[in-house]
Design a protein around this motif. Structure first.
Motif, PDB file in Angstrom:
ATOM      1  N   ARG A   6       0.883  -1.278   0.310  1.00 14.33           N
ATOM      2  CA  ARG A   6       0.021   0.182  -0.254  1.00 14.33           C
ATOM      3  C   ARG A   6       1.023   1.370   0.056  1.00 14.33           C
ATOM      4  O   ARG A   6       0.631   2.376  -0.973  1.00 14.33           O
ATOM      5  CB  ARG A   6      -1.086  -0.126   1.221  1.00 14.33           C
ATOM      6  N   GLU A   7       1.841   1.182   0.953  1.00 12.35           N
ATOM      7  CA  GLU A   7       2.817   2.374   1.086  1.00 12.35           C
ATOM      8  C   GLU A   7       3.551   2.766  -0.214  1.00 12.35           C
ATOM      9  O   GLU A   7       3.636   4.045  -0.615  1.00 12.35           O
ATOM     10  CB  GLU A   7       3.711   2.087   2.235  1.00 12.35           C
ATOM     11  N   ILE A   8       4.197   1.769  -0.956  1.00 16.31           N
ATOM     12  CA  ILE A   8       4.821   2.283  -2.126  1.00 16.31           C
ATOM     13  C   ILE A   8       3.993   1.984  -3.456  1.00 16.31           C
ATOM     14  O   ILE A   8       4.641   2.503  -4.430  1.00 16.31           O
ATOM     15  CB  ILE A   8       5.960   1.377  -2.326  1.00 16.31           C
ATOM     16  N   ARG A   9       2.875   1.592  -3.416  1.00 14.44           N
ATOM     17  CA  ARG A   9       1.984   1.459  -4.606  1.00 14.44           C
ATOM     18  C   ARG A   9       2.621   0.663  -5.440  1.00 14.44           C
ATOM     19  O   ARG A   9       2.352   0.687  -6.772  1.00 14.44           O
ATOM     20  CB  ARG A   9       1.638   2.766  -5.247  1.00 14.44           C
ATOM     21  N   ARG A  10       3.124  -0.661  -5.118  1.00 13.41           N
ATOM     22  CA  ARG A  10       3.690  -1.581  -6.226  1.00 13.41           C
ATOM     23  C   ARG A  10       3.245  -3.046  -5.876  1.00 13.41           C
ATOM     24  O   ARG A  10       3.088  -3.091  -4.353  1.00 13.41           O
ATOM     25  CB  ARG A  10       5.185  -1.481  -6.209  1.00 13.41           C
ATOM     26  N   GLN A  11       3.244  -3.963  -6.541  1.00 14.49           N
ATOM     27  CA  GLN A  11       3.182  -5.185  -6.027  1.00 14.49           C
ATOM     28  C   GLN A  11       4.542  -5.693  -5.423  1.00 14.49           C
ATOM     29  O   GLN A  11       5.559  -5.316  -5.991  1.00 14.49           O
ATOM     30  CB  GLN A  11       2.717  -6.042  -7.267  1.00 14.49           C
TER      31      GLN A  11
END
Length: 514
Positions: A6-11
């Motif tokens: 969620r924080e880095i917006r990456r899988q």
């Protein structure tokens, strides 16, 4: 993982071994994730990799097609996705497993709330492995534990009949090499795919099918370019070879004389040189990878230089052996004895005929390329007349150019022949094509003008063929008349009399007519 993603917006993904240790941590982008090379967990003969793969999906979506393809191709113990949601209570987990049998290669479970999800992973993976092993044992129950298990692949623009004939011959080559065939795939294409020969989607299907069946090798009927071998090998950890390499392997197994061994090694090195990549010299698996520059390039250049040096040495050795053969042939010519060479398609019965004519014991077996080394014997006729008779390596369609060059020395024997016996397996369903193939190779060797006798062998099998397929029997009768062939059964000495009389007439015109 949910919080970080969620924080880095990456899988974000992890690969966990069966003891619960995290072996790999992977960070992708918003849409996808790239799985690294899993060299520490090779498949080999294992049906599962020993890793479970867990990763996040930012928008709470289910498994993508790429996810499930990775599960099938990479053979994970389990794949799980964490389906993120703004409300933690609605964040879910969804799992997928491989399945046994020939249907859908995977099973996708329904999503469950992450907070209440529980799984006895050890019991599930143990049960799954047993089911997969049972399925493979059923599909390949006749395959020995140590033998290679293959999927045959033909990508062709030929007619269905020609493609099937070529694939049948590839199956026989595989049997000769000691490979058990689990399945065969034919794809007809207007244009060949420059990366995979066949379409990429179809290639993935074939690889998944091969892994389901427990295959260890993919064998292509068509010759693969070095780039195609690399592309296919990057998709799978199975061995990838083509018809040429299979023939080279058979020759390597069966060569017994010094001549034969030198010729085979030379052909193998010439074949492998353009296919050599950054992983050293590997005849069993030719594939690329990371490390194309720097020290890896130095190692690659060293390997190439060693191969070129070895090729040069073998060519000098072959020249010396050729001079020795030339001297022996000159002695025969000076002796004034006529020379007869038996030529023909592989497994036509050439060695059996030589044994029957000269009462010798040259090795014979119902396999392609049972004979690789030239055998020479004397055949005695009445009134103290003699001829020299030689047996040669069999011809085959799509013979690798590297082998044609390397075995040119062996086929030098044919240049001195006064008469060629073109032996044909008349019981073969591909008899006419085999005749044409032998004639084509003789023409390439500048031997088309040599006197020859067409000999149809294995006539003892024709009565059964007449009952089974009368049209095929009639076609063989017509071919026999067209080529004015002499019919024999090399396993029946009494049937050879017309052939002996014709040979005697050819060399000594006063001999009786057959």
């Amino acid at each position: 993982m949910v919080e970080i993603s969620r924080e880095i917006r990456r899988q974000v993904g992890v690969l966990v071994d069966r003891h619960g240790a995290v072996e790999y941590v992977i960070v992708g982008d918003e849409k996808g994730i790239f799985i690294p090379e899993l060299s520490d967990y090779p498949l080999g003969r294992r049906l599962l990799r020993g890793l479970r793969y867990i990763h996040t999906h930012l928008k709470g979506e289910s498994f993508s097609e790429d996810d499930l393809t990775d599960l099938a191709l990479l053979r994970f113990d389990l794949m799980a996705i964490l389906q993120l949601h703004q409300d933690d209570r609605r964040t879910a987990i969804q799992t997928a497993f491989l399945t046994a049998g020939s249907g859908q290669p995977y099973r996708v479970e329904a999503s469950e709330p992450l907070a209440t999800f529980r799984m006895d992973f050890g019991s599930i993976v143990s049960h799954l492995e047993r089911e997969l092993e049972k399925s493979v044992a059923t599909e390949a129950r006749e395959v020995s534990a140590t033998g290679e298990r293959a999927i045959l692949i033909s990508v062709t623009q030929q007619s269905h009949e020609e493609a099937d004939d070529s694939l049948d011959e590839l199956r026989e080559l595989a049997r000769t090499a000691g490979v058990s065939v689990l399945d065969a795939v034919v794809q007809r294409r207007r244009q060949f795919n420059p990366r995979y020969l066949m379409g990429e989607g179809k290639m993935r299907e074939v690889v998944i099918r091969a892994l389901q069946l427990g295959a260890t090798i993919l064998i292509f009927d068509q010759e693969l370019s070095p780039a195609q071998v690399r592309s296919i090998s990057e998709m799978t950890e199975l061995k990838v070879i083509d018809r040429s390499q299979l023939i080279l392997d058979i020759f390597a197994r069966r060569a017994t004389s010094l001549d034969g061994k030198v010729q085979v090694e030379l052909a193998q090195l010439k074949y492998i040189l353009p296919r050599l990549t950054g992983r050293g010299v590997q005849m069993s698996r030719l594939m690329g990878g990371i490390g194309g520059r720097g020290p890896g390039e130095t190692k690659l250049e060293t390997d190439r230089r060693r191969i070129r040096d070895r090729i040069a040495k073998l060519e000098r050795e072959l020249d010396e052996l050729s001079r020795g053969r030339q001297q022996r042939r000159q002695k025969r010519v000076r002796a004034g004895l006529p020379i007869v060479s038996i030529v023909g398609y592989t497994n036509a019965g050439k060695s059996t005929l030589l044994n029957a004519l000269t009462r010798s014991r040259v090795f014979t077996e119902n396999l392609l390329f049972a004979t690789l080394d030239t055998s020479t014997r004397r055949l005695r006729f009445p009134r103290e007349r003699e001829v020299i008779i030689t047996d040669t390596v069999g011809f085959i369609r799509s013979l690798p150019q590297s082998l044609m060059g390397a075995f040119k020395a062996t086929l030098e024997e044919l240049q001195d022949a006064d008469l060629l016996l073109h032996l044909v397996d008349c019981a073969s369903p591909r008899v006419e094509e085999q005749i044409q193939q032998v004639e084509r190779i003789l023409e390439e060797l500048n031997l088309a003008g040599k006197p020859r006798i067409m000999v149809f062998n294995k006539v003892d099998l024709l009565p059964a063929l007449k009952k089974k397929n009368p049209l095929a029997f009639m076609k063989i009768r017509q071919l026999s008349r067209r080529f004015n062939a002499i019919t024999v059964s090399a396993s029946d000495h009494a049937s050879l009399e017309p052939l002996l009389q014709e040979m005697e007439r050819r060399f000594w015109s006063s001999a009786p007519q057959p």
